[in-house]
Design a protein around this motif. Structure first.
Motif, mmCIF file in Angstrom:
data_model
loop_
_atom_site.group_PDB
_atom_site.id
_atom_site.type_symbol
_atom_site.label_atom_id
_atom_site.label_comp_id
_atom_site.label_asym_id
_atom_site.label_seq_id
_atom_site.Cartn_x
_atom_site.Cartn_y
_atom_site.Cartn_z
ATOM 1 N N ASN A 1 -7.067 -4.001 -15.902
ATOM 2 C CA ASN A 1 -8.501 -4.001 -16.206
ATOM 3 C C ASN A 1 -9.354 -4.139 -14.943
ATOM 4 O OD1 ASN A 1 -10.484 -3.700 -18.231
ATOM 5 N ND2 ASN A 1 -10.940 -5.901 -18.163
ATOM 6 N N VAL A 2 -8.785 -3.708 -13.792
ATOM 7 C CA VAL A 2 -9.502 -3.736 -12.519
ATOM 8 C C VAL A 2 -9.854 -2.298 -12.144
ATOM 9 C CG1 VAL A 2 -9.382 -4.301 -10.061
ATOM 10 C CG2 VAL A 2 -8.347 -5.823 -11.762
ATOM 11 N N ARG A 3 -11.107 -2.049 -11.832
ATOM 12 C CA ARG A 3 -11.587 -0.691 -11.602
ATOM 13 C C ARG A 3 -10.773 0.041 -10.551
ATOM 14 N NH1 ARG A 3 -14.998 1.710 -7.928
ATOM 15 N NH2 ARG A 3 -16.283 3.438 -8.669
ATOM 16 N N GLU A 4 -10.593 -0.581 -9.374
ATOM 17 C CA GLU A 4 -9.872 0.085 -8.286
ATOM 18 C C GLU A 4 -8.416 0.347 -8.651
ATOM 19 O OE1 GLU A 4 -11.727 -2.543 -7.978
ATOM 20 O OE2 GLU A 4 -13.396 -1.957 -6.672
ATOM 21 N N LEU A 5 -7.801 -0.595 -9.365
ATOM 22 C CA LEU A 5 -6.402 -0.423 -9.746
ATOM 23 C C LEU A 5 -6.239 0.695 -10.775
ATOM 24 C CD1 LEU A 5 -4.843 -4.004 -9.949
ATOM 25 C CD2 LEU A 5 -3.986 -2.062 -8.651
ATOM 26 N N LEU A 6 -7.202 0.825 -11.668
ATOM 27 C CA LEU A 6 -7.129 1.899 -12.648
ATOM 28 C C LEU A 6 -7.187 3.269 -11.971
ATOM 29 C CD1 LEU A 6 -9.381 0.411 -15.465
ATOM 30 C CD2 LEU A 6 -6.915 0.790 -15.563
ATOM 31 N N VAL A 7 -8.035 3.393 -10.960
ATOM 32 C CA VAL A 7 -8.120 4.651 -10.216
ATOM 33 C C VAL A 7 -6.800 4.944 -9.516
ATOM 34 C CG1 VAL A 7 -9.280 5.850 -8.318
ATOM 35 C CG2 VAL A 7 -10.617 4.466 -9.906
ATOM 36 N N ASP A 8 -6.236 3.920 -8.866
ATOM 37 C CA ASP A 8 -4.958 4.102 -8.175
ATOM 38 C C ASP A 8 -3.835 4.411 -9.159
ATOM 39 O OD1 ASP A 8 -6.013 3.745 -5.688
ATOM 40 O OD2 ASP A 8 -5.465 1.637 -5.504
ATOM 41 N N ALA A 9 -3.837 3.723 -10.300
ATOM 42 C CA ALA A 9 -2.808 3.959 -11.305
ATOM 43 C C ALA A 9 -2.878 5.396 -11.810
ATOM 44 C CB ALA A 9 -2.969 2.976 -12.455
ATOM 45 N N GLU B 1 -3.811 -8.432 -5.468
ATOM 46 C CA GLU B 1 -3.955 -8.701 -4.031
ATOM 47 C C GLU B 1 -3.649 -7.460 -3.211
ATOM 48 O OE1 GLU B 1 -1.903 -11.423 -0.497
ATOM 49 O OE2 GLU B 1 -1.680 -12.023 -2.610
ATOM 50 N N ILE B 2 -2.556 -6.763 -3.541
ATOM 51 C CA ILE B 2 -2.183 -5.607 -2.727
ATOM 52 C C ILE B 2 -3.116 -4.428 -2.957
ATOM 53 C CG2 ILE B 2 0.232 -6.328 -2.684
ATOM 54 C CD1 ILE B 2 0.874 -4.240 -4.722
ATOM 55 N N CYS B 3 -3.894 -4.490 -4.024
ATOM 56 C CA CYS B 3 -4.850 -3.413 -4.285
ATOM 57 C C CYS B 3 -5.878 -3.288 -3.174
ATOM 58 C CB CYS B 3 -5.543 -3.676 -5.627
ATOM 59 S SG CYS B 3 -6.883 -2.531 -6.011
ATOM 60 N N ASP B 4 -6.214 -4.406 -2.528
ATOM 61 C CA ASP B 4 -7.253 -4.397 -1.488
ATOM 62 C C ASP B 4 -6.722 -4.062 -0.105
ATOM 63 O OD1 ASP B 4 -9.169 -5.123 -3.355
ATOM 64 O OD2 ASP B 4 -8.767 -7.264 -3.095
ATOM 65 N N TRP B 5 -5.407 -4.041 0.084
ATOM 66 C CA TRP B 5 -4.855 -3.762 1.413
ATOM 67 C C TRP B 5 -5.145 -2.323 1.811
ATOM 68 C CZ3 TRP B 5 0.783 -5.943 0.637
ATOM 69 C CH2 TRP B 5 0.700 -7.341 0.456
ATOM 70 N N GLY B 6 -5.686 -2.151 3.005
ATOM 71 C CA GLY B 6 -5.911 -0.819 3.546
ATOM 72 C C GLY B 6 -7.094 -0.088 2.977
ATOM 73 N N ARG B 7 -7.815 -0.698 2.054
ATOM 74 C CA ARG B 7 -8.952 -0.025 1.448
ATOM 75 C C ARG B 7 -10.228 -0.346 2.230
ATOM 76 N NH1 ARG B 7 -9.047 1.730 -3.711
ATOM 77 N NH2 ARG B 7 -7.432 0.244 -4.353
ATOM 78 N N SER B 8 -11.035 0.627 2.441
ATOM 79 C CA SER B 8 -12.314 0.423 3.121
ATOM 80 C C SER B 8 -13.343 1.373 2.547
ATOM 81 C CB SER B 8 -12.169 0.657 4.629
ATOM 82 O OG SER B 8 -11.860 2.021 4.880
ATOM 83 N N GLU B 9 -14.585 1.198 2.962
ATOM 84 C CA GLU B 9 -15.648 2.056 2.455
ATOM 85 C C GLU B 9 -15.453 3.506 2.858
ATOM 86 O OE1 GLU B 9 -19.336 0.485 3.685
ATOM 87 O OE2 GLU B 9 -19.144 -1.385 2.545
ATOM 88 N N THR B 10 -14.875 3.719 4.049
ATOM 89 C CA THR B 10 -14.682 5.093 4.527
ATOM 90 C C THR B 10 -13.348 5.665 4.088
ATOM 91 O OG1 THR B 10 -13.737 4.273 6.601
ATOM 92 C CG2 THR B 10 -16.124 4.678 6.547
ATOM 93 N N ASN B 11 -12.497 4.820 3.485
ATOM 94 C CA ASN B 11 -11.172 5.281 3.071
ATOM 95 C C ASN B 11 -10.926 4.898 1.615
ATOM 96 O OD1 ASN B 11 -8.630 6.415 3.328
ATOM 97 N ND2 ASN B 11 -7.692 4.482 3.940
ATOM 98 N N SER B 12 -11.941 5.100 0.788
ATOM 99 C CA SER B 12 -11.886 4.687 -0.603
ATOM 100 C C SER B 12 -10.772 5.426 -1.342
ATOM 101 C CB SER B 12 -13.227 4.956 -1.281
ATOM 102 O OG SER B 12 -13.195 4.568 -2.632
ATOM 103 N N GLY B 13 -9.991 4.665 -2.102
ATOM 104 C CA GLY B 13 -8.969 5.272 -2.921
ATOM 105 C C GLY B 13 -7.554 5.093 -2.381
ATOM 106 N N TYR B 14 -7.395 4.638 -1.140
ATOM 107 C CA TYR B 14 -6.067 4.439 -0.571
ATOM 108 C C TYR B 14 -5.841 2.945 -0.380
ATOM 109 C CZ TYR B 14 -6.090 9.444 0.274
ATOM 110 O OH TYR B 14 -6.156 10.797 0.101
ATOM 111 N N SER B 15 -4.799 2.436 -0.950
ATOM 112 C CA SER B 15 -4.564 0.992 -0.917
ATOM 113 C C SER B 15 -3.081 0.709 -0.773
ATOM 114 C CB SER B 15 -5.080 0.348 -2.203
ATOM 115 O OG SER B 15 -4.293 0.768 -3.313
ATOM 116 N N GLY B 16 -2.769 -0.595 -0.592
ATOM 117 C CA GLY B 16 -1.384 -1.004 -0.523
ATOM 118 C C GLY B 16 -0.650 -0.711 -1.821
ATOM 119 N N TYR B 17 -1.319 -0.877 -2.929
ATOM 120 C CA TYR B 17 -0.714 -0.586 -4.235
ATOM 121 C C TYR B 17 -0.247 0.867 -4.318
ATOM 122 C CZ TYR B 17 -0.730 0.677 -9.212
ATOM 123 O OH TYR B 17 -0.395 1.174 -10.446
#
Length: 402
Positions: free
Chosen positions: A353-361, A310-326
């Motif tokens: 096993n979530v694409r966005e979380l793996l990038v953030d991790a 859930e927190i992986c999606d916080w603050g993430r947008s198309e223009t700000n890809s890669g920055y999230s609550g996580y």
């Protein structure tokens, strides 16, 4: 039995500031004297509209010696506009001053006289009436005021922390006006005023759990039974245990609103410890904003694998890809020295096993390696391995500095 006649004793005279441009016109008593002066620009007509007021308080040594002479008084703070009403709390620290429908609250400590905040008393009834105040009184740290047809309560913010902003909350307790839209209001965080006959009510005191006021038609006992009002009055009187009973009984659906009310009163601890109905985003935001890092670490250790999606999606947008609550939480924990918690987040992200979380991790593991190179490199390898076997498609490239 006979009573001796009262006698008077002269304590001297007090020369007001402003020289011969102003003359004293009214005196408001209290721990500090407030002297209202009027301008003599037109000596034939001294108008209070052009008036000014000064506060005078006894010097520290004079207070200890119980010296009441006029010569021991000195001005404190700056001048203020000519007030309509002045009220002090029981401890002589809080001073409320009214100008028409506006109330300003000051904090008086030693030689300081600081404005805490102000609020305009407006009853959004039939026509958003704005009426001058006729009564003003502190009762156990809560400020009550009234117009000719309504009674209001003002809860003060945190006055213990000099760096904190003192936020004022205003609620209408009673009125004799019925708004055109009716009185239905299911929001427990906004009390609905009592509709009752009021004719120039003056605040008196608490009585039997309510507020006793005097009107031209007799006494009125106004209920203070709404949960927000109860919590506010109990906290102001420092009756924390009794306030907690009301807090714990508050509906969970309203916990986010109640949390902000408690924080404005200076009770972040109660908001975080007692409100188990807070949304995840509100709880984490409060922990980070007010540095409750142990509570945040416990949340991550106990429920991190479940909440990171859930927190992986916080603050993430198309223009700000890669920055999230996580990632923000991980960097925050790393910044305050909780390296093990940051490592825990990397491990949880690698196992998601979530694409966005793996990038953030991967990004978070890079920062971990800067403070703990062996462990950080091991986490980088773990995330890299998870990426290679991830079936969610191509991943964004991340620069890793070994």
């Amino acid at each position: 039995a006979s009573v001796a006649a009262a006698t008077t004793a002269s304590l001297g005279s007090l020369t007001v500031r402003g020289g011969d441009r102003y003359i004293p016109n009214v005196l408001f008593g209290g721990p500090a004297l407030c002297v209202g002066c009027v301008s003599l620009s037109d000596r034939s007509n001294a108008s209070s509209e052009e008036g000014i007021a000064y506060f005078y308080s006894r010097k520290g040594a004079a207070i200890e010696e119980n010296d009441e002479r006029a010569s021991v008084y000195m001005t404190i703070g700056t001048s203020i506009p000519y007030p309509d009403l002045v009220a002090w709390d029981d401890f002589g620290q809080l001073c409320a001053v009214s100008y028409g429908s506006r109330v300003a609250v000051y904090l008086s400590m030693e030689s300081k006289f600081v404005l805490l905040g102000s609020v305009r008393i407006v009853w959004s009834g039939c026509f958003d009436a704005e009426l001058p105040l006729i009564s003003l009184k502190f009762i156990h740290g809560v400020l009550y005021c009234s117009t000719k047809s309504s009674v209001h309560v003002i809860f003060l913010g945190n006055i213990e922390d000099e760096d904190a902003v003192c936020e004022l909350d205003l609620y209408t307790i009673a009125t004799d006006d019925i708004p055109l839209g009716g009185m239905d209001n299911p929001d427990l965080s906004s009390p609905v005023p009592v509709i009752t006959a009021l004719a120039k009510p003056h605040i008196l005191a608490y009585h039997s759990g309510g507020l006793l006021v005097s009107t031209t038609c007799g006494m009125r006992l106004l209920p203070l039974s709404h949960p927000i009002i109860r919590i506010g009055t109990l906290l102001a009187a420092n009756l924390i245990d009794r306030a907690r009973k009301w807090i714990l009984a508050f509906p969970k659906a309203e916990h986010d609103n109640l949390a902000h009310f408690l924080i404005r009163r200076g009770h972040v601890d109660l908001a975080i410890s007692d409100l188990n109905g807070l949304s995840l985003e509100t709880y984490i935001d409060l922990c980070m904003q007010y540095e409750y890092s142990d509570e945040l670490e416990h949340l991550i250790n106990a429920h991190g694998s479940r909440i990171i999606r859930e927190i992986c999606d916080w603050g993430r947008s198309e223009t700000n890809s890669g920055y999230s609550g996580y990632l923000a939480i991980g960097l925050y924990m790393l910044g305050i020295g909780k390296i093990e918690c940051a490592k825990k987040l990397v491990n949880q992200g690698a196992e998601s096993n979530v694409r966005e979380l793996l990038v953030d991790a991967m990004k978070l593991a890079t920062f971990v390696s800067a403070v703990d190179k062996p462990e950080g490199n091991a986490l980088l390898q773990k995330v890299t391995h998870a990426i290679e076997y991830n079936e969610n498609g191509q991943l964004a490239l991340v620069n890793v500095v070994n």
